[in-house]
Design a protein around this motif. Sequence first.
Motif, short mmCIF file in Angstrom:
data_model
loop_
_atom_site.label_atom_id
_atom_site.label_comp_id
_atom_site.label_asym_id
_atom_site.label_seq_id
_atom_site.Cartn_x
_atom_site.Cartn_y
_atom_site.Cartn_z
N SER A 37 43.40 27.69 33.10
CA SER A 37 43.93 28.84 33.83
C SER A 37 43.45 28.79 35.28
N PRO A 38 44.33 28.98 36.24
CA PRO A 38 43.91 28.88 37.65
C PRO A 38 43.00 30.03 38.04
N PRO A 39 42.02 29.77 38.90
CA PRO A 39 41.12 30.85 39.35
C PRO A 39 41.79 31.69 40.44
N VAL A 40 41.56 33.00 40.39
CA VAL A 40 42.05 33.93 41.40
C VAL A 40 40.96 34.95 41.69
N SER A 41 41.03 35.56 42.86
CA SER A 41 40.10 36.63 43.24
C SER A 41 40.81 37.96 43.08
N VAL A 42 40.14 38.89 42.40
CA VAL A 42 40.74 40.19 42.14
C VAL A 42 39.80 41.28 42.65
N ASP A 352 43.47 37.16 46.33
CA ASP A 352 43.44 35.78 46.80
C ASP A 352 43.89 34.88 45.67
N GLY A 353 44.67 33.85 46.00
CA GLY A 353 45.19 32.94 44.98
C GLY A 353 46.52 33.39 44.43
N LEU A 354 47.31 34.11 45.23
CA LEU A 354 48.59 34.60 44.75
C LEU A 354 49.54 33.47 44.39
N LEU A 355 49.46 32.35 45.10
CA LEU A 355 50.36 31.24 44.83
C LEU A 355 50.02 30.54 43.52
N ARG A 356 48.79 30.70 43.05
CA ARG A 356 48.40 30.07 41.77
C ARG A 356 48.68 30.95 40.58
N GLN A 366 38.09 36.30 39.24
CA GLN A 366 36.74 36.51 39.76
C GLN A 366 36.76 37.83 40.52
N VAL A 367 36.02 38.80 40.01
CA VAL A 367 36.03 40.15 40.58
C VAL A 367 35.16 40.18 41.84
N ALA A 392 31.39 37.86 37.61
CA ALA A 392 31.83 37.50 36.26
C ALA A 392 33.31 37.68 36.14
N PRO A 393 33.97 36.85 35.32
CA PRO A 393 35.40 37.04 35.08
C PRO A 393 35.66 38.42 34.49
N ALA A 394 36.90 38.88 34.68
CA ALA A 394 37.25 40.20 34.18
C ALA A 394 37.12 40.27 32.67
N SER A 395 37.46 39.15 31.97
CA SER A 395 37.39 39.17 30.51
C SER A 395 35.96 39.31 30.04
#
Length: 399
Positions: A37-42, A352-356, A366-367, A392-395
Amino acid sequence: MTKTSLALPLTPFLVVLLAACGQQPDGAGGPGGHGGSPPVSVAPATQREVQEFDEFTARLEAPDTVEVRSRVAGTVEAVRFKEGQLVRKGEPLFTIDTRAFRAEVARAEAQIAALKTQAELARTDLARSEKLVSANAVSQQEIDQLRSALRSAEANQKGAEAALVQAKLNVEYANVTAPVSGRTSRANVTPGNLVGVGDPVLTTVVSNDKVYAYFDASEATYLKYMRSAKPAATAVQMGLSNEQGFPHTGKLDFVDNRLNPATASIRARAVFDNKAGQFTPGLYARVKLGGGSSYQGVLVPDRAITTDQTRKIVLVVGPNNIVQPRPVTPGALIDGMRVVDGIKGGELVIVDGLLRAMPGAPVTPQVLKVDDKGMPIPAAPQGQPGAAPAAAPASAASK
């Protein structure tokens, strides 16, 4: 021969070994343990009290700008101010030669004296003739002629008195004074120059106790502010081009009576105190208007909003870290955060990482930490001094 015979049987073994090394347990592949799964910033959507405002560009103008012109023709004798100085209303600026005007005053006074004598003589003749009417020594026609002569003499006297008033005004006008209080411009004429009535402009005086900021507002903005009960009492903040933010406060005091149909905009004006003389007419300025009462709104970083054909959407990380496209209605932009309708406070949006991120596909979120306004704080690179540990990841955070 020996090396060649050893290489042939080892080749299948190496192939199997390399394939085995590439295998991973289920769910362990890719970043974050989500099978690639691609990494994104949330960042979480922020719900807080919102005070909308609108920003405009403006130009500063003085309430009073007066071109000083001569009201009489003559030769300039003296310039009685320093260029650029502050003057009060009525202070002398220029002096024009008054000798011709004073001579006209003397002539008018002499004419008035002569006409006054004529009027007194006509009045005496009429009174003498009226006494002789009863004895039929004077005809009625002569009486009418004497009365007409008296009225003509009195009229001529009044005309001469008016000419005297005008002559005295010319003497007064020869002393050119400041029409308003303010700051003077340069002197456009010097002593010895001949000036006419109204030409040329001797100097310019602009008032400096207050300053106006004129700006153009759109039709939508005009309608929004007209809903206010007291639009003229709207507070306005202003900042100059060399200032951060909007440090100066004034008020909206004028809105034009019609919109410009060519630009669909309307001219408005804010007034600011300028007793300190820090504002100069003609300066560029930025103004900000508060948009009415505050309300509870949901804000997301402006860069989190993307376009899907004809609609605006925000990518939300839902259960099991699945990307969910959420249609939104954007509102006001406040400190880099956009008010939106269609998102709940606390939901994680991808910044960040909308294209992924693909709708319906899993991601590795990544919060990011946020500041007091809800704006995400960029994470410091790992391994650098002062770097915060990776979020930490959201999950994992939900567990």
